[in-house]
Design an enzyme around this catalytic site. Structure first.
Site, PDB file in Angstrom:
ATOM      1  N   ASP A  67      14.533 -19.832 -20.646  1.00 20.46           N
ATOM      2  CA  ASP A  67      13.782 -20.744 -19.617  1.00 20.46           C
ATOM      3  C   ASP A  67      14.473 -22.086 -19.054  1.00 20.46           C
ATOM      4  OD1 ASP A  67      12.924 -22.318 -21.488  1.00 20.46           O
ATOM      5  OD2 ASP A  67      10.640 -22.124 -21.186  1.00 20.46           O
ATOM      6  N   ASP A  80      15.103 -19.072 -25.388  1.00 20.86           N
ATOM      7  CA  ASP A  80      14.357 -17.925 -24.472  1.00 20.86           C
ATOM      8  C   ASP A  80      14.746 -18.215 -23.016  1.00 20.86           C
ATOM      9  OD1 ASP A  80      13.126 -20.331 -23.881  1.00 20.86           O
ATOM     10  OD2 ASP A  80      11.206 -19.557 -23.464  1.00 20.86           O
ATOM     11  N   SER A 108      11.507 -20.863 -28.371  1.00 20.63           N
ATOM     12  CA  SER A 108      12.568 -21.456 -27.369  1.00 20.63           C
ATOM     13  C   SER A 108      13.917 -21.998 -28.035  1.00 20.63           C
ATOM     14  CB  SER A 108      11.661 -22.596 -26.856  1.00 20.63           C
ATOM     15  OG  SER A 108      12.523 -23.292 -25.593  1.00 20.63           O
ATOM     16  N   ASP A 166      19.084 -22.014 -23.435  1.00 20.95           N
ATOM     17  CA  ASP A 166      18.198 -21.862 -24.671  1.00 20.95           C
ATOM     18  C   ASP A 166      17.783 -20.464 -25.178  1.00 20.95           C
ATOM     19  OD1 ASP A 166      16.143 -21.546 -22.858  1.00 20.95           O
ATOM     20  OD2 ASP A 166      14.795 -23.116 -23.657  1.00 20.95           O
TER      21      ASP A 166
END
Length: 446
Positions: free
Chosen positions: A247, A245, A104, A243
């Site tokens: 999400d 990743d 992340s 961010d």
């Protein structure tokens, strides 16, 4: 639950360290197949896998895939793909499970393995416990002898995600709009610009040149200064930072200032209510969200339901009750009519649609708050702590709808966490003093 390998959102840690390495990834691959076989009765399961742009991602993918293959399963490789794309691909395929290899917003030296069920939701507590147990029981037998594993191509599923996101919004919606994007040198670096362009936006992008080691490095949701630098060179109608990743999202206004995460939730909830798409006029958020959100929405006939921290808890309640919008102040936003996990790209486009239709109006004002984390010798149940219990009951009655308090033990540290919110800072300070005194009477602080 008693978890050894899993944290709050899958397995995560310094790559090559004790908590995450190729051996653990190999065992996790074995565990995934065993879980599918024993809990879902799937003999030869498929596991959809996507990853962010970290250099270690390919190594972890190969180790994970070897574990899956040796147990009789198959890995469908999405390549570099945002976490919400992985969840989407799980739903669109016949996969038993899915996982995103990502850490992340953490630095490039970290990585992780984040699981999803075949329905695209994050694992239930029962599945997570089983996976954790199976990782611990899995051996390294066959790892050294296994050659490279054939991965099933998953590019088409990644394209389906892009097409589905774009088609979820009106064609040409962003014609003439100037949008700044910060893709964090992460998993959104290709998909987000592509979708914004497809909807007609004129975009300027930073953080779209990953090299394996620069994910989240002075760019992305954790670094608003990157977006501020963009706004010094040009004017934009909106700006968005993802961010690593993809999400999670940070929204920026016309002046390049970040909009508070709870303000974004309020904006989206009000727009959804006005459009008649907010189920039971309810927004789902977490216990961390400021009470100012409740106050702003209550005036507009919108209720707030709260869950434990984490978008997985938000998604579970939304699925159970049929709610259509949820999120947390950190930038995880869940749209029940499209996804069952946080999706930064869909969130960005939802905000963009509001801007196109009349402008983003911030009606949110945070309540004053105070929080403390006190180290304790032990964690007795609150039912055995008369001073704390009496204090909580008394303050809850005194504050009413004008404030709230949250008292809980840390799940990972020997600490008790205290939070007080109220309309005035004076009430907050007085309430916190009384609450801390009660804690000191019942618990041994260290």
């Amino acid at each position: 639950m008693s978890l050894k390998f899993f944290g709050t959102d899958g397995i995560r840690g310094l790559y090559g360290g004790e908590t995450l390495n190729d051996e653990i990834a190999f065992r996790a691959g074995k565990a995934a197949v065993r879980a599918a076989r024993e809990l879902q009765n799937v003999v030869a399961p498929k596991v959809v896998v996507g990853r962010d742009t970290r250099e270690s991602g390919e190594k972890l993918l190969q180790a994970f895939a070897k574990g899956v293959s040796l147990e009789g399963g198959t890995v469908v490789d999405l390549g570099v793909a945002p976490t919400p794309c992985v969840a989407f691909a799980a739903r669109q395929s016949d996969a038993a499970l899915a996982c995103s290899i990502t850490a992340s917003h953490n630095p490039a030296c970290d990585n992780g393995i984040k699981f999803f069920e075949g329905t695209g939701v994050k694992p239930s507590e029962a599945l997570e416990q089983a996976l954790d147990d199976f990782v611990g029981e899995a051996t390294l037998d066959g790892m050294a002898d296994a050659g490279s594993v054939r991965l099933e191509e998953g590019t088409a599923l990644r394209q389906q995600y892009s097409d589905a996101v774009a088609s979820h919004f009106p064609a040409g919606m962003l014609e003439g709009k100037r949008v700044a994007l910060d893709c964090a040198n992460g998993a959104m670096f290709e998909i987000a610009p592509k979708v914004f362009k497809a909807l007609g936006a004129h975009i300027t992008v930073v953080g779209d040149a990953p090299d394996g080691s620069n994910i989240n490095a002075n760019v992305g949701s954790e670094h608003p200064e990157s977006m501020a630098a963009m706004y010094t060179d040009a004017e934009y109608d909106l700006g968005f930072a993802f961010d690593g990743d993809g999400d999670r999202l940070v929204v920026f206004d016309k002046s390049g200032e970040p909009i508070d995460g709870e303000a974004v939730l309020a904006i989206l909830a009000i727009a959804a209510k006005n459009a008649g798409t907010l189920h039971e006029d309810t927004l789902v958020t977490t216990v961390q969200s400021n009470l100012g959100l409740d106050a702003a929405l209550r005036e507009r006939g919108i209720k707030v339901e709260r869950t434990d921290v984490g978008d997985k808890h938000i998604a579970r309640l939304m699925l159970k009750e049929g709610y259509t919008l949820g999120g947390e102040e950190s930038g995880h936003l869940v749209y029940g009519d499209f996804a069952v996990t946080g999706d930064g790209l869909v969130s960005a486009l939802a905000v963009s649609e509001i801007e196109v239709r009349g402008g983003v109006e911030n009606v949110y004002s945070a309540y004053p708050k105070s929080s403390k984390a006190l180290r304790v010798a032990d964690k007795p149940p609150f039912e055995s702590c008369p001073e704390i219990t009496a204090c909580i009951n008394r303050l809850t009655e005194e504050l009413g709808e004008e404030g709230r308090l949250l008292v809980r033990y840390s799940g990972t540290e020997p600490k008790i966490r205290l939070l007080v919110e109220a309309r005035t800072a004076t009430v907050v300070a007085a309430s916190m003093e009384v609450l801390q005194t009660a804690v000191e009477k019942d618990l041994d602080l260290v």
